[in-house]
Motif scaffolding. Structure first.
Motif, PDB file in Angstrom:
ATOM      1  N   UNK A 173       0.802  -1.224   0.000  1.00  0.00           N
ATOM      2  CA  UNK A 173       0.000   0.000   0.000  1.00  0.00           C
ATOM      3  C   UNK A 173       0.836   1.276   0.000  1.00  0.00           C
ATOM      4  N   UNK A 174       1.971   1.239   0.695  1.00  0.00           N
ATOM      5  CA  UNK A 174       2.768   2.463   0.819  1.00  0.00           C
ATOM      6  C   UNK A 174       4.221   2.134   1.111  1.00  0.00           C
ATOM      7  N   UNK A 189       0.844   3.957  -2.834  1.00  0.00           N
ATOM      8  CA  UNK A 189       0.655   3.297  -4.125  1.00  0.00           C
ATOM      9  C   UNK A 189      -0.621   3.784  -4.795  1.00  0.00           C
ATOM     10  N   UNK A 190      -0.458   4.240  -6.028  1.00  0.00           N
ATOM     11  CA  UNK A 190      -1.581   4.741  -6.827  1.00  0.00           C
ATOM     12  C   UNK A 190      -1.776   3.794  -8.002  1.00  0.00           C
ATOM     13  N   UNK A 191      -3.013   3.500  -8.305  1.00  0.00           N
ATOM     14  CA  UNK A 191      -3.307   2.549  -9.379  1.00  0.00           C
ATOM     15  C   UNK A 191      -2.635   2.942 -10.687  1.00  0.00           C
ATOM     16  N   UNK A 192      -2.558   4.249 -10.950  1.00  0.00           N
ATOM     17  CA  UNK A 192      -1.971   4.726 -12.212  1.00  0.00           C
ATOM     18  C   UNK A 192      -0.456   4.514 -12.272  1.00  0.00           C
ATOM     19  N   UNK A 193       0.190   4.206 -11.152  1.00  0.00           N
ATOM     20  CA  UNK A 193       1.630   3.925 -11.166  1.00  0.00           C
ATOM     21  C   UNK A 193       1.926   2.633 -11.909  1.00  0.00           C
ATOM     22  N   UNK A 194       0.981   1.694 -11.874  1.00  0.00           N
ATOM     23  CA  UNK A 194       1.151   0.384 -12.515  1.00  0.00           C
ATOM     24  C   UNK A 194       2.450  -0.259 -12.020  1.00  0.00           C
ATOM     25  N   UNK A 302       1.618  10.188 -10.909  1.00  0.00           N
ATOM     26  CA  UNK A 302       0.320  10.020 -10.240  1.00  0.00           C
ATOM     27  C   UNK A 302       0.374   9.937  -8.728  1.00  0.00           C
ATOM     28  N   UNK A 303       1.492   9.491  -8.160  1.00  0.00           N
ATOM     29  CA  UNK A 303       1.562   9.356  -6.701  1.00  0.00           C
ATOM     30  C   UNK A 303       1.885  10.676  -5.998  1.00  0.00           C
TER      31      UNK A 303
END
Length: 348
Positions: A173-174, A189-194, A302-303
């Motif tokens: 998560x982080x 963690x951001x979904x867009x980071x992939x 994104x993050x």
């Protein structure tokens, strides 16, 4: 006698005010602690990585010195791979002239995933005598070395005088970087980071090496071997996480319980006090952030969480608007020094 009692109470009050100042403003380890962790011996945690002749272990095997001299640097690597975890060590830096030297404490899986590796870095950059050490943190995921996520800082203490604890928390998560008990950076963690978020098992490394080509003033100051040997001390070794075989295809299933336990730890969530500490640190000692580098990243990754009080500090290059002197600090921090003077004089 009344005068003596008055002096005693005044002295006691000043000591109390100084302690409160240290807790609220300096955020020292006197005031709060990362949850207790179990330390390991070198044999339980690490193995030599390179130049074993420049690695010195204490008689109780709880301290290891890594040496850089004209023959070589040196390094150690964890004996196991970890699928997420909390990794920590107390480190004391070399003193005297340390230009061109890099001491690193980091996680990586480059040995297993050579062109597709993940990495979390804390790198300490030496300096010419009389100038402060600096350090930087970075994150790479899935070989994303062209999309570095570095931040750079200066120390608020002399890392050559005493050992200080440096820690990396890494969960699904982080990720949080700690100095002593202060969270200095969090990446959620951001979904867009992939794949840019590290997600494959990693080893833990500690190294000292000659980085004369870039480490100090862009390579202008080199390592001066007249001051060798350069010795950095590592102790209070902590490796907590799920030990895995990095080629295992069922990592998440095998480690579910241990990852849940990791996420439940106190140090996996930044408290309100920790948020104030992090804000204090970043507004006074961070001098570059990729999140504010609009030249490299016209659209922040994104993050990135854009904090107005940080945003106003930086140019579009991600560097400070007002040059920071490495023997001093941000303009805002001068008010803290003034407050400390007032406390020492008994002013209220």
């Amino acid at each position: 006698m009344d005068h003596e009692m008055h002096y005693f109470h005044l002295k006691k009050r000043r000591s109390f005010l100084l302690f409160i100042f240290m807790c609220i403003t300096l955020k020292t380890a006197l005031c709060f602690n990362i949850s207790s962790t179990s330390t390991l011996t070198f044999a339980e945690a690490y193995s030599p990585l390179f130049s074993k002749f420049n690695i010195q272990r204490s008689s109780d095997d709880k301290t290891v010195n890594l040496i850089l001299n004209r023959f070589s640097g040196s390094g150690i690597i964890s004996s196991d791979y970890y699928n997420y975890g909390f990794f920590s060590a107390s480190i004391k830096m070399p003193s005297e002239y340390t230009a061109g030297i890099v001491v690193a404490f980091y996680t990586s899986n480059v040995d297993t995933f050579e062109k597709n590796h993940d990495e979390l870095d804390i790198e300490f950059l030496g300096n010419v005598k009389g100038k402060a050490w600096r350090f930087q943190t970075n994150m790479y995921g899935k070989g994303s070395v062209s999309r570095g996520r570095e931040e750079r800082y200066r120390m608020w203490f002399d890392p050559t005088k005493d050992s200080h604890r440096y820690s990396i928390l890494w969960t699904p998560k982080n990720t949080i970087f700690y100095v002593d008990n202060i969270p200095i950076r969090e990446v959620i963690r951001h979904e867009a980071m992939k794949g840019d978020y590290p997600s494959k098992p990693m080893s833990i490394y500690a190294t000292i090496w000659d980085a004369s080509s870039w480490a100090t003033n862009g390579g202008k100051q080199k390592v001066n071997y007249r001051f060798e040997p350069f010795v950095t001390e590592f102790k209070d070794l902590v490796l907590e996480g799920c030990i895995v075989d990095p080629t295992d295809q069922l990592l998440s299933t095998n480690c579910t319980d241990q990852i849940d336990q990791l996420i439940a730890k106190d140090y996996s969530t930044i408290t309100s006090e920790g948020r104030r500490s992090m804000k204090w640190f970043r507004e006074r000692y961070m001098y570059y952030s990729y999140c504010y580098d609009n030249i490299r990243y016209p659209v922040p990754p994104p993050e990135c969480v854009i904090v107005p009080s940080e945003r106003e500090m930086f140019k579009t290059s991600g560097r400070l608007r007002n040059k920071m002197k490495f023997g001093g600090s941000h303009r805002r921090h001068r008010r803290s020094r003034d407050a400390r003077r007032r406390i020492s004089k008994g002013d209220n």
